[in-house]
Design a protein around this motif. Structure first.
Motif, PDB file in Angstrom:
ATOM      1  N   ALA A   1       0.815  -1.213   0.000  1.00 25.10           N
ATOM      2  CA  ALA A   1       0.000   0.000   0.000  1.00 25.10           C
ATOM      3  C   ALA A   1       0.850   1.265   0.000  1.00 25.10           C
ATOM      4  O   ALA A   1       0.370   2.341  -0.368  1.00 25.10           O
ATOM      5  N   GLN A   2       2.118   1.130   0.391  1.00 24.87           N
ATOM      6  CA  GLN A   2       3.022   2.286   0.404  1.00 24.87           C
ATOM      7  C   GLN A   2       3.533   2.655  -0.994  1.00 24.87           C
ATOM      8  O   GLN A   2       4.047   3.757  -1.198  1.00 24.87           O
ATOM      9  N   ILE A   3       3.400   1.721  -1.923  1.00 25.97           N
ATOM     10  CA  ILE A   3       3.906   1.960  -3.280  1.00 25.97           C
ATOM     11  C   ILE A   3       2.806   2.639  -4.091  1.00 25.97           C
ATOM     12  O   ILE A   3       1.952   1.988  -4.700  1.00 25.97           O
ATOM     13  N   VAL A   4       2.809   3.929  -4.045  1.00 27.63           N
ATOM     14  CA  VAL A   4       1.793   4.736  -4.712  1.00 27.63           C
ATOM     15  C   VAL A   4       2.479   5.847  -5.506  1.00 27.63           C
ATOM     16  O   VAL A   4       3.655   6.159  -5.290  1.00 27.63           O
ATOM     17  N   ASP A   5       1.736   6.440  -6.414  1.00 34.51           N
ATOM     18  CA  ASP A   5       2.265   7.600  -7.124  1.00 34.51           C
ATOM     19  C   ASP A   5       2.566   8.721  -6.136  1.00 34.51           C
ATOM     20  O   ASP A   5       1.852   8.903  -5.143  1.00 34.51           O
ATOM     21  N   ASP A   6       3.627   9.453  -6.396  1.00 36.94           N
ATOM     22  CA  ASP A   6       3.933  10.605  -5.556  1.00 36.94           C
ATOM     23  C   ASP A   6       2.774  11.590  -5.586  1.00 36.94           C
ATOM     24  O   ASP A   6       2.158  11.818  -6.631  1.00 36.94           O
ATOM     25  N   ILE A   7       2.487  12.172  -4.432  1.00 38.42           N
ATOM     26  CA  ILE A   7       1.380  13.104  -4.341  1.00 38.42           C
ATOM     27  C   ILE A   7       1.709  14.203  -3.341  1.00 38.42           C
ATOM     28  O   ILE A   7       2.365  13.943  -2.324  1.00 38.42           O
ATOM     29  N   CYS A   8       1.289  15.393  -3.634  1.00 37.73           N
ATOM     30  CA  CYS A   8       1.419  16.486  -2.677  1.00 37.73           C
ATOM     31  C   CYS A   8       0.390  16.266  -1.570  1.00 37.73           C
ATOM     32  O   CYS A   8      -0.797  16.090  -1.847  1.00 37.73           O
TER      33      CYS A   8
ATOM     34  N   LEU B   1      -2.677  -2.502  15.316  1.00 40.47           N
ATOM     35  CA  LEU B   1      -3.253  -2.093  14.035  1.00 40.47           C
ATOM     36  C   LEU B   1      -2.524  -2.737  12.862  1.00 40.47           C
ATOM     37  O   LEU B   1      -3.047  -2.820  11.758  1.00 40.47           O
ATOM     38  N   GLN B   2      -1.280  -3.147  13.106  1.00 43.81           N
ATOM     39  CA  GLN B   2      -0.467  -3.835  12.106  1.00 43.81           C
ATOM     40  C   GLN B   2      -0.179  -2.965  10.893  1.00 43.81           C
ATOM     41  O   GLN B   2      -0.115  -3.433   9.758  1.00 43.81           O
ATOM     42  N   GLY B   3      -0.009  -1.656  11.176  1.00 44.82           N
ATOM     43  CA  GLY B   3       0.443  -0.728  10.155  1.00 44.82           C
ATOM     44  C   GLY B   3       1.927  -0.459  10.327  1.00 44.82           C
ATOM     45  O   GLY B   3       2.608  -1.104  11.140  1.00 44.82           O
ATOM     46  N   MET B   4       2.436   0.489   9.560  1.00 40.67           N
ATOM     47  CA  MET B   4       3.840   0.877   9.664  1.00 40.67           C
ATOM     48  C   MET B   4       4.015   1.942  10.746  1.00 40.67           C
ATOM     49  O   MET B   4       3.090   2.695  11.056  1.00 40.67           O
TER      50      MET B   4
ATOM     51  N   GLN C   1      -6.348  18.424   6.414  1.00 39.95           N
ATOM     52  CA  GLN C   1      -4.891  18.349   6.315  1.00 39.95           C
ATOM     53  C   GLN C   1      -4.282  18.438   7.705  1.00 39.95           C
ATOM     54  O   GLN C   1      -4.866  19.020   8.614  1.00 39.95           O
ATOM     55  N   MET C   2      -3.103  17.846   7.865  1.00 42.13           N
ATOM     56  CA  MET C   2      -2.308  18.102   9.059  1.00 42.13           C
ATOM     57  C   MET C   2      -1.665  19.477   8.927  1.00 42.13           C
ATOM     58  O   MET C   2      -1.425  19.959   7.815  1.00 42.13           O
ATOM     59  N   ARG C   3      -1.368  20.070  10.059  1.00 36.38           N
ATOM     60  CA  ARG C   3      -0.737  21.392   9.999  1.00 36.38           C
ATOM     61  C   ARG C   3       0.671  21.311   9.424  1.00 36.38           C
ATOM     62  O   ARG C   3       1.139  22.257   8.796  1.00 36.38           O
ATOM     63  N   PHE C   4       1.335  20.179   9.648  1.00 42.87           N
ATOM     64  CA  PHE C   4       2.713  20.014   9.185  1.00 42.87           C
ATOM     65  C   PHE C   4       2.794  18.756   8.323  1.00 42.87           C
ATOM     66  O   PHE C   4       1.894  17.932   8.319  1.00 42.87           O
ATOM     67  N   THR C   5       3.873  18.610   7.590  1.00 43.48           N
ATOM     68  CA  THR C   5       3.992  17.539   6.599  1.00 43.48           C
ATOM     69  C   THR C   5       3.714  16.159   7.208  1.00 43.48           C
ATOM     70  O   THR C   5       4.391  15.755   8.154  1.00 43.48           O
ATOM     71  N   PRO C   6       2.754  15.441   6.659  1.00 47.46           N
ATOM     72  CA  PRO C   6       2.442  14.108   7.178  1.00 47.46           C
ATOM     73  C   PRO C   6       3.321  13.040   6.540  1.00 47.46           C
ATOM     74  O   PRO C   6       3.899  13.258   5.470  1.00 47.46           O
ATOM     75  N   PRO C   7       3.418  11.868   7.177  1.00 45.66           N
ATOM     76  CA  PRO C   7       4.144  10.742   6.570  1.00 45.66           C
ATOM     77  C   PRO C   7       3.257  10.067   5.530  1.00 45.66           C
ATOM     78  O   PRO C   7       2.476   9.159   5.850  1.00 45.66           O
ATOM     79  N   VAL C   8       3.368  10.502   4.293  1.00 44.12           N
ATOM     80  CA  VAL C   8       2.405  10.161   3.244  1.00 44.12           C
ATOM     81  C   VAL C   8       2.219   8.655   3.073  1.00 44.12           C
ATOM     82  O   VAL C   8       1.113   8.120   3.179  1.00 44.12           O
ATOM     83  N   GLN C   9       3.313   7.954   2.780  1.00 47.72           N
ATOM     84  CA  GLN C   9       3.199   6.520   2.492  1.00 47.72           C
ATOM     85  C   GLN C   9       2.695   5.733   3.708  1.00 47.72           C
ATOM     86  O   GLN C   9       1.972   4.735   3.558  1.00 47.72           O
ATOM     87  N   ILE C  10       3.080   6.168   4.899  1.00 46.80           N
ATOM     88  CA  ILE C  10       2.644   5.477   6.118  1.00 46.80           C
ATOM     89  C   ILE C  10       1.129   5.560   6.270  1.00 46.80           C
ATOM     90  O   ILE C  10       0.478   4.620   6.739  1.00 46.80           O
ATOM     91  N   LEU C  11       0.560   6.678   5.855  1.00 49.59           N
ATOM     92  CA  LEU C  11      -0.887   6.839   5.953  1.00 49.59           C
ATOM     93  C   LEU C  11      -1.626   5.957   4.943  1.00 49.59           C
ATOM     94  O   LEU C  11      -2.698   5.414   5.241  1.00 49.59           O
ATOM     95  N   TYR C  12      -1.071   5.784   3.753  1.00 53.38           N
ATOM     96  CA  TYR C  12      -1.657   4.833   2.805  1.00 53.38           C
ATOM     97  C   TYR C  12      -1.637   3.420   3.413  1.00 53.38           C
ATOM     98  O   TYR C  12      -2.614   2.666   3.301  1.00 53.38           O
ATOM     99  N   ALA C  13      -0.531   3.079   4.044  1.00 53.26           N
ATOM    100  CA  ALA C  13      -0.415   1.756   4.661  1.00 53.26           C
ATOM    101  C   ALA C  13      -1.402   1.603   5.817  1.00 53.26           C
ATOM    102  O   ALA C  13      -1.998   0.532   5.997  1.00 53.26           O
TER     103      ALA C  13
END
Length: 359
Positions: A20-27, A190-193, A231-243
């Motif tokens: 699930a972490q292997i996704v297209d880059d996204i802002c 939860l068995q996520g990253m 949105q989060m106020r600060f940069t979120p861990p994108v791939q971790i959230l997909y996972a």
């Protein structure tokens, strides 16, 4: 599966979560990613009872970050908080509250025995705090603190409960009618990253969480910003959230009860096997289904045992109780009874070889 992780998180994950972490880059400021975070936030509420007026506030960071956010934001300068310290993570909660200059007092209890709730009741009646902090499943030993009993004492006294549920969320049912703030992370049951933590609370309680002196840790500001913008106020861990979104979907399929029963079976096999090998295990009562502490056999050091297990594909964890030689085995994550049996076979052979060498 590669290495079997018998440490108490990060836990083994499914291939689905990994991929699930292997996704297209996204802002992360795009609407599409805001929907991913909204799905995660609302998805977490499925595993909490009494949550019709609740929100899950997401942070990028480990579980300790969310604990620090909650303690620093919720407890005001005029408030008093009692932290129940019966493990290293209760002690960490106390240290965090102290670092933020909160009016904090420790209720110290044995690390391997159940809380004396009568003694706690008398203590709370004398101290008159506004808040109590507790670790639900104390990862130090596997001790399970009874939140229902704690709520029974605290609610009539008007005390709100902040609970570290790192090692219980997504396994045990949790109820916001009993506890007021639930804090957990993505990488255990939860068995996520690893990389996302969160606070679950009713909206009214989140609105009052305005006391943090930290910009990053401000729980109320984080909640309000996300509610307004997705949105989060600060940069979120994108791939971790997909996972994490995928992990939540998988838990919905397994169900909370199903995951609990799988972990319970793992733990039952583990405890029975350890006792069968003549090892002393803790806690002896009020233990959960997550982790077990084992007294280190005589003349064995942890590193030797750890390295032996690792060579055969299992990672074990050191003890965390000062003055006691112990190691810990967690049975959470994407592992099953046959994995536990495999570990017990390795441990059995290790102990037999030790007897042979000393004969």
């Amino acid at each position: 599966m590669g290495m079997i992780l018998l440490n108490p998180g990060p836990a083994n994950t499914t291939m689905g979560v990994k991929l699930a972490q292997i996704v297209d880059d996204i802002c992360p400021r795009e609407i599409e990613f805001g929907q991913i975070m909204q799905d995660v936030s609302s998805g977490l509420l499925k595993f909490v009872q009494g949550s019709s007026k609740a929100r899950a506030v997401l942070f990028g960071g480990s579980g300790t970050l969310a604990i620090e956010s909650c303690l620093s934001s919720v407890v005001g300068s005029e408030d008093k908080i009692v932290i129940i310290v019966n493990g290293a993570y209760g002690k960490r909660m106390f240290d965090i509250a102290k670092a933020h200059e909160k009016n904090v007092i420790a209720f110290e209890s044995d690390f391997l025995s159940p809380i004396d709730f009568m003694q706690l009741k008398v203590f709370l009646e004398s101290q008159k705090p506004q808040f109590v902090g507790v670790v639900h499943s104390e990862t130090t030993s596997g001790l399970l603190n009874d939140l229902k009993q704690l709520s029974f004492i605290c609610k009539p006294l008007g005390i709100k409960i902040i609970s570290d549920c790192m090692s219980s969320f997504a396994c045990y049912p949790l109820n916001l009618n009993e506890i007021d703030y639930i804090v957990a992370s993505s990488n255990k049951n939860l068995q996520g990253m690893a990389g996302v933590s969160f606070v679950v609370a009713n909206v009214d309680n989140l609105k009052k969480a305005s006391h943090s002196r930290s910009v990053y840790l401000d729980l109320k500001a984080q909640d309000e910003y996300f509610t307004r913008t997705q949105q989060m106020r600060f940069t979120p861990p994108v791939q971790i959230l997909y996972a994490l979104k995928k992990a939540i979907e998988e838990l919905c399929i397994e169900t909370l009860e199903g995951r609990y029963l799988r972990y319970k079976k793992n733990n039952s096999i583990l405890r029975k096997g350890l006792l069968g090998l003549g090892l002393e295990i803790f806690p002896k009562e009020s233990f959960g289904v997550i982790i077990t502490a084992i007294k280190m056999p005589k003349d064995i050091d942890f590193k030797t045992l750890h390295d032996t297990c690792k060579k055969q594909g299992y990672t074990i964890y050191p003890g965390k109780i000062e003055g006691l030689e112990m190691f810990r085995i967690a049975n959470i994550g994407e592992i099953y009874p046959y994995h536990i049996e495999g570990f017990l076979n390795i441990l059995r052979q290790f102990l037999q070889n030790l007897v042979g060498e000393n004969a």
